[in-house]
Design a protein around this motif. Structure first.
Motif, PDB file in Angstrom:
ATOM      1  N   ASN A  78      -5.015   3.113 -11.838  1.00  0.00           N
ATOM      2  CA  ASN A  78      -4.269   1.895 -12.290  1.00  0.00           C
ATOM      3  C   ASN A  78      -3.443   1.384 -11.084  1.00  0.00           C
ATOM      4  O   ASN A  78      -3.366   0.025 -10.861  1.00  0.00           O
ATOM      5  N   ARG A  79      -2.848   2.122 -10.509  1.00  0.00           N
ATOM      6  CA  ARG A  79      -1.888   1.589  -9.519  1.00  0.00           C
ATOM      7  C   ARG A  79      -2.526   1.000  -8.173  1.00  0.00           C
ATOM      8  O   ARG A  79      -2.244   0.179  -7.907  1.00  0.00           O
ATOM      9  N   VAL A  80      -3.906   1.464  -7.847  1.00  0.00           N
ATOM     10  CA  VAL A  80      -4.756   1.130  -6.798  1.00  0.00           C
ATOM     11  C   VAL A  80      -5.041  -0.426  -7.264  1.00  0.00           C
ATOM     12  O   VAL A  80      -4.992  -1.248  -6.651  1.00  0.00           O
ATOM     13  N   ASP A  81      -5.440  -0.525  -8.567  1.00  0.00           N
ATOM     14  CA  ASP A  81      -5.923  -1.944  -8.985  1.00  0.00           C
ATOM     15  C   ASP A  81      -4.535  -2.771  -8.936  1.00  0.00           C
ATOM     16  O   ASP A  81      -4.950  -4.098  -8.500  1.00  0.00           O
ATOM     17  N   GLN A  82      -3.411  -2.486  -9.383  1.00  0.00           N
ATOM     18  CA  GLN A  82      -2.291  -3.439  -9.014  1.00  0.00           C
ATOM     19  C   GLN A  82      -2.024  -3.587  -7.662  1.00  0.00           C
ATOM     20  O   GLN A  82      -1.571  -4.855  -7.400  1.00  0.00           O
ATOM     21  N   MET A  83      -2.134  -2.683  -6.836  1.00  0.00           N
ATOM     22  CA  MET A  83      -1.887  -2.978  -5.404  1.00  0.00           C
ATOM     23  C   MET A  83      -3.021  -4.103  -4.875  1.00  0.00           C
ATOM     24  O   MET A  83      -2.436  -5.021  -4.264  1.00  0.00           O
ATOM     25  N   MET A  84      -4.148  -3.886  -5.400  1.00  0.00           N
ATOM     26  CA  MET A  84      -5.111  -4.957  -5.133  1.00  0.00           C
ATOM     27  C   MET A  84      -4.735  -6.368  -5.500  1.00  0.00           C
ATOM     28  O   MET A  84      -4.958  -7.491  -4.723  1.00  0.00           O
ATOM     29  N   ALA A  85      -4.371  -6.375  -6.843  1.00  0.00           N
ATOM     30  CA  ALA A  85      -4.183  -7.555  -7.323  1.00  0.00           C
ATOM     31  C   ALA A  85      -2.964  -8.119  -6.663  1.00  0.00           C
ATOM     32  O   ALA A  85      -2.635  -9.592  -6.760  1.00  0.00           O
ATOM     33  N   ALA A  86      -1.981  -7.307  -6.183  1.00  0.00           N
ATOM     34  CA  ALA A  86      -0.512  -7.750  -5.587  1.00  0.00           C
ATOM     35  C   ALA A  86      -0.946  -8.145  -3.970  1.00  0.00           C
ATOM     36  O   ALA A  86       0.114  -8.909  -3.569  1.00  0.00           O
TER      37      ALA A  86
ATOM     38  N   ASN B 270     -18.602  -2.629   1.049  1.00  0.00           N
ATOM     39  CA  ASN B 270     -18.179  -3.850   0.297  1.00  0.00           C
ATOM     40  C   ASN B 270     -17.082  -3.580  -0.425  1.00  0.00           C
ATOM     41  O   ASN B 270     -16.310  -2.620  -0.395  1.00  0.00           O
ATOM     42  N   LEU B 271     -16.255  -4.532  -1.107  1.00  0.00           N
ATOM     43  CA  LEU B 271     -14.935  -4.450  -1.509  1.00  0.00           C
ATOM     44  C   LEU B 271     -14.817  -3.386  -2.720  1.00  0.00           C
ATOM     45  O   LEU B 271     -13.959  -2.504  -2.712  1.00  0.00           O
ATOM     46  N   ARG B 272     -15.765  -3.251  -3.498  1.00  0.00           N
ATOM     47  CA  ARG B 272     -15.643  -2.691  -4.620  1.00  0.00           C
ATOM     48  C   ARG B 272     -15.831  -1.142  -4.214  1.00  0.00           C
ATOM     49  O   ARG B 272     -15.204  -0.375  -4.593  1.00  0.00           O
ATOM     50  N   GLU B 273     -16.626  -0.960  -3.096  1.00  0.00           N
ATOM     51  CA  GLU B 273     -16.865   0.417  -3.022  1.00  0.00           C
ATOM     52  C   GLU B 273     -15.544   1.030  -2.111  1.00  0.00           C
ATOM     53  O   GLU B 273     -15.157   1.976  -2.035  1.00  0.00           O
ATOM     54  N   ALA B 274     -15.066   0.135  -1.189  1.00  0.00           N
ATOM     55  CA  ALA B 274     -13.748   0.251  -0.694  1.00  0.00           C
ATOM     56  C   ALA B 274     -12.437   0.748  -1.613  1.00  0.00           C
ATOM     57  O   ALA B 274     -11.860   1.800  -1.439  1.00  0.00           O
ATOM     58  N   VAL B 275     -12.476   0.044  -2.801  1.00  0.00           N
ATOM     59  CA  VAL B 275     -11.441   0.109  -3.605  1.00  0.00           C
ATOM     60  C   VAL B 275     -11.738   1.576  -4.254  1.00  0.00           C
ATOM     61  O   VAL B 275     -10.663   2.333  -4.667  1.00  0.00           O
ATOM     62  N   GLU B 276     -13.009   1.851  -4.632  1.00  0.00           N
ATOM     63  CA  GLU B 276     -13.241   3.199  -5.151  1.00  0.00           C
ATOM     64  C   GLU B 276     -13.065   4.062  -4.149  1.00  0.00           C
ATOM     65  O   GLU B 276     -12.507   5.360  -4.666  1.00  0.00           O
TER      66      GLU B 276
ATOM     67  N   GLY C 205       0.521  -1.375   0.127  1.00  0.00           N
ATOM     68  CA  GLY C 205       0.056  -0.111   0.125  1.00  0.00           C
ATOM     69  C   GLY C 205       0.930   1.170   0.019  1.00  0.00           C
ATOM     70  O   GLY C 205       0.311   2.227  -0.057  1.00  0.00           O
ATOM     71  N   THR C 206       2.277   1.217  -0.007  1.00  0.00           N
ATOM     72  CA  THR C 206       2.981   2.328   0.092  1.00  0.00           C
ATOM     73  C   THR C 206       3.756   2.607  -1.103  1.00  0.00           C
ATOM     74  O   THR C 206       4.602   3.580  -1.334  1.00  0.00           O
TER      75      THR C 206
ATOM     76  N   THR D 152      -4.021   6.085   7.351  1.00  0.00           N
ATOM     77  CA  THR D 152      -3.782   6.457   5.948  1.00  0.00           C
ATOM     78  C   THR D 152      -4.301   5.765   4.759  1.00  0.00           C
ATOM     79  O   THR D 152      -4.836   4.661   4.882  1.00  0.00           O
ATOM     80  N   VAL D 153      -4.252   6.737   3.768  1.00  0.00           N
ATOM     81  CA  VAL D 153      -5.130   6.127   2.567  1.00  0.00           C
ATOM     82  C   VAL D 153      -4.721   4.727   2.037  1.00  0.00           C
ATOM     83  O   VAL D 153      -3.547   4.539   2.103  1.00  0.00           O
ATOM     84  N   GLY D 154      -5.535   3.964   1.713  1.00  0.00           N
ATOM     85  CA  GLY D 154      -5.173   2.638   1.110  1.00  0.00           C
ATOM     86  C   GLY D 154      -5.340   1.612   2.514  1.00  0.00           C
ATOM     87  O   GLY D 154      -5.545   0.184   2.100  1.00  0.00           O
ATOM     88  N   TYR D 155      -5.502   1.856   3.551  1.00  0.00           N
ATOM     89  CA  TYR D 155      -5.533   1.194   4.871  1.00  0.00           C
ATOM     90  C   TYR D 155      -6.659   1.267   5.585  1.00  0.00           C
ATOM     91  O   TYR D 155      -7.575   0.402   5.961  1.00  0.00           O
ATOM     92  N   THR D 156      -7.247   2.656   5.746  1.00  0.00           N
ATOM     93  CA  THR D 156      -8.141   2.999   6.474  1.00  0.00           C
ATOM     94  C   THR D 156      -9.479   2.477   5.722  1.00  0.00           C
ATOM     95  O   THR D 156     -10.535   1.785   6.260  1.00  0.00           O
ATOM     96  N   GLU D 157      -9.475   2.436   4.590  1.00  0.00           N
ATOM     97  CA  GLU D 157     -10.591   2.137   3.744  1.00  0.00           C
ATOM     98  C   GLU D 157     -10.769   0.626   3.813  1.00  0.00           C
ATOM     99  O   GLU D 157     -12.140   0.307   3.645  1.00  0.00           O
ATOM    100  N   LEU D 158     -10.029  -0.199   3.702  1.00  0.00           N
ATOM    101  CA  LEU D 158      -9.870  -1.542   3.901  1.00  0.00           C
ATOM    102  C   LEU D 158     -10.226  -2.125   5.141  1.00  0.00           C
ATOM    103  O   LEU D 158     -10.791  -3.202   5.363  1.00  0.00           O
ATOM    104  N   PHE D 159      -9.765  -1.466   6.287  1.00  0.00           N
ATOM    105  CA  PHE D 159     -10.329  -1.498   7.432  1.00  0.00           C
ATOM    106  C   PHE D 159     -11.790  -1.359   7.657  1.00  0.00           C
ATOM    107  O   PHE D 159     -12.437  -2.277   8.267  1.00  0.00           O
TER     108      PHE D 159
END
Length: 310
Positions: free
Chosen positions: A214-222, A257-263, A52-53, A242-249
């Protein structure tokens, strides 16, 4: 003939918004000038936060020595002042071997600390601190965010909106002293035993936002979700606000849901990039380029080196 110890020194700072291409440019510059890199990214310090960083990968780190990546645990407090002191000590050693060092990052506070130094901060009323922390615990981060916009909109405009401790810091200063933290950050510039050249990277906004998405999609795939799950026991730590962690928490709490969290990660990262640009554009010493303009950037750095006193 001047040696590395006697030549004037140059710190080349590569700054700009997230996903713009700072890492690739910094590595290219460092390889050309046969030197090393100081990371000034406040999240890449922490070894438990990798996907996520957007840390440089193993191949990139093998190409050029990096400092302040995976240097601390999320359980360790590492403030902007700590970074200033540690980075200056590291630079002191590196400049004995190299005439030029590259620093790279998108954290305005840390770039500012490295280049200009931090002003001495006022004493904080501990009752004020406890009151702000209690407000956060009882009413949530949105109340903290709104209060900061009311009392210090300049600081609110550039601070990480998902990091309550940094926002609380602005409120502590204001309610303890009546002064704005934004007015204290760069009142006095400290002397540095090296010259500084600031390179700012930017690109068309639509292109930048596409890179972010695109980077966020790549992070999720990774495997970002798996990384966040392993950090659940530490979710209250400042490093993870921080961004990328709080949304998934929030997703793991069943708040989305996961789609909303990624968006939301994409949206919040785009907002963060906008705040980064707001910060760096205020620096009149910044030389702005698009990432593809490497030849012009290298020429500028070479010219700056050649102009230094011998």
């Amino acid at each position: 003939m001047a040696t590395a110890d006697t030549q004037a020194k140059l710190l080349v700072v590569v700054a700009g918004p997230t996903a713009v291409g700072k890492t690739a440019l910094a590595i290219k510059l460092a390889r050309h000038f046969n030197t090393e890199i100081i990371s000034a990214d406040s999240r890449q310090f922490f070894r438990e936060m990798s996907i996520g960083t957007a840390k440089p990968d193993a191949e990139e780190r093998a190409a050029v020595p990096h400092h302040f990546i995976d240097s601390h645990s999320i359980t360790t407090l590492f403030s902007t002042g700590d970074f200033e002191n540690a980075a200056l000590a590291t630079l002191n050693g590196l400049f004995k071997k190299h005439q030029v060092i590259v620093a790279v990052g998108g954290s305005g506070l840390y770039i500012n600390a490295l280049c200009n130094g931090l002003d001495d901060m006022p004493e904080i009323d501990l009752e004020v601190r406890e009151k702000m922390n209690r407000l956060h615990r009882e009413q949530g981060v949105e109340v903290i965010r709104q209060k900061l916009w009311e009392v210090d909109p300049e600081y609110a405009a550039i601070v990480d909106q998902h990091n309550p401790q940094r926002m609380i810091r602005g409120l502590e200063v204001f309610f303890s002293t009546g002064l704005k933290l934004s007015g204290m950050r760069t009142r006095t510039q400290k002397e540095r035993p090296f010259h500084i050249l600031r390179i700012g990277l930017n690109m068309d906004r639509a292109a930048l936002y596409e890179r972010i998405n695109n980077r966020v999609d790549q992070m999720m795939a990774a495997g970002l979700l798996d990384e966040v799950q392993t950090l659940l026991p530490y979710r209250g730590l400042n490093a993870l606000q921080t961004v990328g962690y709080t949304e998934l928490f929030d997703y793991l709490d069943g708040k989305s849901n996961l789609r909303e969290a990624v968006e939301r990660i994409k949206q919040n990262t785009r907002r963060f990039a906008k705040r980064q640009l707001t910060w760096f554009r205020k620096d009149s010493a910044m030389h702005w380029f698009e990432p593809a303009m490497y030849a012009q950037i290298e020429k500028l750095v070479t010219g700056q080196l050649n102009s230094l006193p011998r």
